[in-house]
Design a protein around this motif. Structure first.
Motif, PDB file in Angstrom:
ATOM      1  N   ASP A 271       0.795  -1.268   0.072  1.00 27.09           N
ATOM      2  CA  ASP A 271      -0.033  -0.030   0.016  1.00 27.09           C
ATOM      3  C   ASP A 271       0.895   1.084   0.065  1.00 27.09           C
ATOM      4  OD1 ASP A 271      -2.883   1.232   0.409  1.00 27.09           O
ATOM      5  OD2 ASP A 271      -1.785   1.937   2.130  1.00 27.09           O
ATOM      6  N   THR A 272       2.036   1.202   0.620  1.00 30.34           N
ATOM      7  CA  THR A 272       2.773   2.427   0.738  1.00 30.34           C
ATOM      8  C   THR A 272       3.127   2.705  -0.553  1.00 30.34           C
ATOM      9  OG1 THR A 272       3.426   1.918   2.845  1.00 30.34           O
ATOM     10  CG2 THR A 272       5.080   3.189   1.905  1.00 30.34           C
ATOM     11  N   VAL A 273       3.611   1.410  -1.285  1.00 22.32           N
ATOM     12  CA  VAL A 273       4.211   1.826  -2.768  1.00 22.32           C
ATOM     13  C   VAL A 273       3.088   2.510  -3.780  1.00 22.32           C
ATOM     14  CG1 VAL A 273       5.201   0.597  -4.825  1.00 22.32           C
ATOM     15  CG2 VAL A 273       6.229  -0.122  -2.477  1.00 22.32           C
ATOM     16  N   CYS A 274       2.047   1.938  -3.430  1.00 23.46           N
ATOM     17  CA  CYS A 274       0.839   2.263  -4.267  1.00 23.46           C
ATOM     18  C   CYS A 274       0.657   3.920  -4.233  1.00 23.46           C
ATOM     19  CB  CYS A 274      -0.516   1.781  -4.241  1.00 23.46           C
ATOM     20  SG  CYS A 274      -0.188  -0.140  -4.925  1.00 23.46           S
TER      21      CYS A 274
ATOM     22  N   VAL B  99       3.966  -5.299  -6.270  1.00 23.48           N
ATOM     23  CA  VAL B  99       2.812  -4.904  -6.374  1.00 23.48           C
ATOM     24  C   VAL B  99       2.679  -4.011  -7.842  1.00 23.48           C
ATOM     25  CG1 VAL B  99       3.247  -2.869  -4.922  1.00 23.48           C
ATOM     26  CG2 VAL B  99       1.014  -3.659  -5.302  1.00 23.48           C
ATOM     27  N   GLU B 100       1.536  -4.135  -8.255  1.00 25.84           N
ATOM     28  CA  GLU B 100       1.211  -3.257  -9.586  1.00 25.84           C
ATOM     29  C   GLU B 100       0.736  -1.813  -8.939  1.00 25.84           C
ATOM     30  OE1 GLU B 100      -0.949  -4.942 -12.544  1.00 25.84           O
ATOM     31  OE2 GLU B 100       0.680  -5.977 -13.370  1.00 25.84           O
ATOM     32  N   ALA B 101       1.347  -0.801  -9.304  1.00 24.42           N
ATOM     33  CA  ALA B 101       1.203   0.517  -8.937  1.00 24.42           C
ATOM     34  C   ALA B 101       0.976   1.576 -10.034  1.00 24.42           C
ATOM     35  CB  ALA B 101       2.054   0.989  -7.947  1.00 24.42           C
ATOM     36  N   VAL B 102       0.019   2.541 -10.013  1.00 26.50           N
ATOM     37  CA  VAL B 102      -0.092   3.234 -11.256  1.00 26.50           C
ATOM     38  C   VAL B 102       0.598   4.466 -11.084  1.00 26.50           C
ATOM     39  CG1 VAL B 102      -2.204   4.668 -12.367  1.00 26.50           C
ATOM     40  CG2 VAL B 102      -2.616   2.399 -11.376  1.00 26.50           C
ATOM     41  N   PHE B 103       1.380   4.700 -11.938  1.00 29.18           N
ATOM     42  CA  PHE B 103       2.371   5.977 -11.872  1.00 29.18           C
ATOM     43  C   PHE B 103       1.873   6.880 -12.875  1.00 29.18           C
ATOM     44  CE2 PHE B 103       4.833   2.396 -10.125  1.00 29.18           C
ATOM     45  CZ  PHE B 103       5.639   2.915  -8.939  1.00 29.18           C
ATOM     46  N   GLU B 104       2.700   8.064 -12.962  1.00 31.88           N
ATOM     47  CA  GLU B 104       2.103   9.128 -13.864  1.00 31.88           C
ATOM     48  C   GLU B 104       2.349   8.720 -15.510  1.00 31.88           C
ATOM     49  OE1 GLU B 104       4.360  12.594 -12.902  1.00 31.88           O
ATOM     50  OE2 GLU B 104       3.239  13.140 -11.476  1.00 31.88           O
TER      51      GLU B 104
ATOM     52  N   ASP C 136       1.236   9.756  -5.357  1.00 34.23           N
ATOM     53  CA  ASP C 136       1.665  10.981  -5.034  1.00 34.23           C
ATOM     54  C   ASP C 136       2.668  11.683  -5.930  1.00 34.23           C
ATOM     55  OD1 ASP C 136       0.520  10.942  -2.490  1.00 34.23           O
ATOM     56  OD2 ASP C 136       2.181  10.250  -1.552  1.00 34.23           O
ATOM     57  N   GLY C 137       2.912  10.816  -7.009  1.00 32.32           N
ATOM     58  CA  GLY C 137       3.852  11.386  -8.203  1.00 32.32           C
ATOM     59  C   GLY C 137       5.338  10.990  -8.086  1.00 32.32           C
ATOM     60  N   LEU C 138       5.677  10.086  -7.270  1.00 30.92           N
ATOM     61  CA  LEU C 138       6.935   9.375  -7.021  1.00 30.92           C
ATOM     62  C   LEU C 138       7.150   8.510  -8.368  1.00 30.92           C
ATOM     63  CD1 LEU C 138       6.668  10.701  -4.204  1.00 30.92           C
ATOM     64  CD2 LEU C 138       8.287   8.870  -3.404  1.00 30.92           C
ATOM     65  N   ARG C 139       8.493   8.519  -8.735  1.00 25.56           N
ATOM     66  CA  ARG C 139       9.035   7.456  -9.602  1.00 25.56           C
ATOM     67  C   ARG C 139       9.155   6.056  -9.304  1.00 25.56           C
ATOM     68  NH1 ARG C 139      10.525  10.049 -14.416  1.00 25.56           N
ATOM     69  NH2 ARG C 139      11.737   8.269 -15.009  1.00 25.56           N
TER      70      ARG C 139
END
Length: 245
Positions: A41-44, A82-87, A49-52
Motif C-alpha cells: 500500500d505504501t508503494v501504491c 505490487v502493480e502501482a499506477v504511476f504518472e 503522490d507522483g513519485l517515480r
C-alpha cells in the motif's frame, strides 16, 4: 458505485493495510499478510503522490523494520511485488529486502524446505517407445492424458489409454523433432474422468465403450499410432501440424 476488478483489489489492499496499521499502532508485531499489505500500500500511495518507480520502491522498503514484524517474517518475505499506477502508467514494483538487509534463517517457520529426494515420482507401470514425427518439439505435461497427446507423436495409443506420464506433478517431457524416446506411464488416478485435453474422451475413462469410441475418434482425426478397428486403416496423416501441449 461500479468498480473494476483492479479497483476492488486496490480497496482490499488498502483495507488490509489500514487494519495492519491499527494493530501496529497498538504495539503488535505484524504477520506476513499484514506486513505485506503495508509495504504494498505504501508503494501504491507513493506512486499516487507522483513519485517515480525507484522512489516508490525505496519508500516501501523503509516503512517497516525487522522489529515491526513477528519472528520468521523477515526470513519468509524476501520480496514484495505490487502493480502501482504511476504518472506514466501501471508498473510492477518489486520491493526486495522489504524490511532492510538482514541475515535469514532458511529453516524459519513458514519457510519452504526442498526435500532431499524427489517427492511424488510414481513408478511406471508401462513403458512405451515414442517417436515425434513433427518438425517442432512437442512437450507433454505430467497429468495430460497421454492417449490424447499431440497427433504427430507416434506410439501405441491403445496401450496409453487412461495413462499419464510417470513424472513429478507439474513437470513435462519434451520430444525433440524427429527424435525417439521411451517414457514411463501410470494410470490416471482419482475418479478417472478425462475432460478437455484433445476431446477424444470427455468423460469417464472406464465407461462402457469409452475406449473404443476414443480410438475411433483418434483414427478419424489422423492420430499416429492408432488404428481404426472397424476399417483397419492406420490413423496417420501428414495434414496435421505439430503443436505443444
Amino acid at each position: 458505485m461500479p468498480l473494476t476488478p483492479t479497483e476492488r483489489d486496490r480497496l482490499l489492499l488498502f483495507t488490509t493495510a489500514e487494519l495492519a496499521r491499527a494493530r501496529h499502532a497498538r504495539g503488535l508485531r505484524l504477520n506476513v499478510p499484514e506486513a505485506t499489505a503495508i509495504v504494498a500500500d505504501t508503494v501504491c500511495e507513493a506512486a499516487r503522490d507522483g513519485l517515480r518507480l525507484a522512489e516508490a520502491i525505496e519508500r516501501g522498503r523503509s516503512v517497516l523494520g525487522p522489529d515491526d514484524v513477528l519472528p520468521g517474517v523477515v526470513d519468509v518475505v524476501t520480496e514484495i511485488q505490487v502493480e502501482a499506477v504511476f504518472e506514466d502508467g501501471t508498473r510492477l514494483a518489486a520491493v526486495a529486502e522489504p524490511f532492510g538487509a538482514q541475515e535469514r534463517n532458511d529453516g524459519a517457520p513458514g519457510a519452504v524446505l526442498p526435500a532431499s529426494d524427489p517427492i511424488g515420482v510414481p513408478q511406471p507401470e508401462l513403458t512405451l517407445a515414442v517417436r515425434n514425427t513433427a518438425e517442432v518439439p512437442v512437450s507433454v505435461t505430467s497429468h495430460f492424458h497421454f492417449f490424447e497427446a499431440n497427433p504427430r507423436l507416434d506410439f501405441d495409443r491403445a496401450a496409453a489409454y487412461g495413462m499419464r506420464l510417470a513424472v513429478p506433478a507439474g513437470s513435462s517431457f519434451r520430444f525433440d523433432p524427429g527424435g525417439e524416446a521411451e517414457v514411463g506411464l501410470v494410470p490416471i488416478g482419482g475418479a478417472r474422468v478425462a475432460i478437455g485435453f484433445a476431446g477424444l474422451v470427455d468423460g469417464p475413462l472406464d465407461a462402457p465403450g469409452a475406449k473404443e469410441e476414443a480410438l475411433r475418434r483418434a483414427a478419424a482425426c489422423g492420430y499416429r499410432g492408432v488404428h481404426d478397428e472397424a476399417s483397419g486403416a492406420a490413423g496417420a496423416t501428414d495434414a496435421l501440424e505439430g503443436a505443444v501441449l
